[in-house]
Design a protein around this motif. Sequence first.
Motif, mmCIF file in Angstrom:
data_model
loop_
_atom_site.group_PDB
_atom_site.id
_atom_site.type_symbol
_atom_site.label_atom_id
_atom_site.label_comp_id
_atom_site.label_asym_id
_atom_site.label_seq_id
_atom_site.Cartn_x
_atom_site.Cartn_y
_atom_site.Cartn_z
ATOM 1 N N VAL A 1 -0.778 -59.801 -22.870
ATOM 2 C CA VAL A 1 -1.467 -60.806 -23.682
ATOM 3 C C VAL A 1 -2.076 -60.107 -24.890
ATOM 4 N N GLY A 2 -1.633 -60.492 -26.083
ATOM 5 C CA GLY A 2 -2.146 -59.873 -27.290
ATOM 6 C C GLY A 2 -3.556 -60.327 -27.625
ATOM 7 N N VAL A 3 -4.450 -59.380 -27.876
ATOM 8 C CA VAL A 3 -5.842 -59.679 -28.253
ATOM 9 C C VAL A 3 -6.257 -58.693 -29.349
ATOM 10 N N GLY A 4 -7.448 -58.908 -29.891
ATOM 11 C CA GLY A 4 -8.047 -57.924 -30.787
ATOM 12 C C GLY A 4 -7.238 -57.612 -32.022
ATOM 13 N N GLY A 5 -6.696 -58.651 -32.680
ATOM 14 C CA GLY A 5 -5.930 -58.423 -33.889
ATOM 15 C C GLY A 5 -4.435 -58.321 -33.680
ATOM 16 N N TRP A 6 -3.970 -58.552 -32.440
ATOM 17 C CA TRP A 6 -2.522 -58.539 -32.200
ATOM 18 C C TRP A 6 -1.866 -59.629 -33.055
ATOM 19 N N PRO A 7 -0.739 -59.336 -33.696
ATOM 20 C CA PRO A 7 -0.098 -60.340 -34.561
ATOM 21 C C PRO A 7 0.170 -61.653 -33.828
ATOM 22 N N GLY A 8 -0.414 -62.738 -34.327
ATOM 23 C CA GLY A 8 -0.221 -64.054 -33.734
ATOM 24 C C GLY A 8 -1.170 -64.376 -32.603
ATOM 25 N N ALA A 9 -2.067 -63.403 -32.205
ATOM 26 C CA ALA A 9 -2.987 -63.665 -31.088
ATOM 27 C C ALA A 9 -4.104 -64.584 -31.523
#
Length: 295
Positions: A284-292
């Motif tokens: 799970v993308g968090v903390g500025g992950w592209p598209g999060a």
Amino acid sequence: MTDRAFAVVRAGALTTVQDEGRPGHAHLGVPRSGALDRPATALVNRLVGNPAGAAVLETTLNGCALRPRCDVTVAVGGAPCRVTVDGRAVAWGTPVRVPASALLEVGPAVSGVRGYVALGGGVAVEPVLGSRSTDLLSGLGPPPLTDGAVLPLGAAPVAPARVDTVPQPGPPRELILRVTPGPRTDWFTATALRTLTTRAYRVSSASNRIGLRTDGPPLERAVSGELPSEGMVLGAIQVPPDGRPVVFLADHPTTGGYPVVGVVRERDLAAAAQAVPGTVVRFVGVGGWPGARGG
């Protein structure tokens, strides 16, 4: 040999001594090491009255068997399993008094991978760089347990915790790993970044204390060149040439030459220690992950 010791009757598939590890030595090429499931380690130590940093035994899949040379309070946690003393079933996840010369059997994991055995006083092997942890990558610390080995115990604690039941999280049916970007996110295509956080992976049977390997869709590189070796941190997601992510765990190398697409948040890694091969993994993308969204 002091009477405050125990003999290893059955070492099991892989049983090692672990504590909170030896952080701060990466510049010497020494990994952090330490117990993979830190909450379980802290809990079993508290149950027997040890300080949080006392050394415990970390078992893998099929447990171990011990014979203490003195009366000792023991607690078993982590992966649920059957625990017996001289063949009599005793409670898992609570303090149990084991008489001198009795046989303590820690059975195979019913679910999960790694069990934790705390003995009153802690496993008192000689520390190396401030830690008693076995490091499988560097070889520092005591070797993995073998049948017939005798290990010392520290001074008995004043009193174990008084508890009836202690909640412990079960091994994950689905492993959720939150990941922040970098440092080499830009070495991967936008499609690869979406793939990592939208497709399901599974825990590979090739996983170990060094890294959780995954099976699933490979990640496509946008940059095909080679990297000079650079520093690696706990939770780094390194992507080798086959494109399948590897999440670095406690015995990870301190440097590496494959690009790191992101880093898993440390508090998610305890669950990774208990994820059996085949467990679904979702990043799970968090903390500025592209598209999060959020973090």
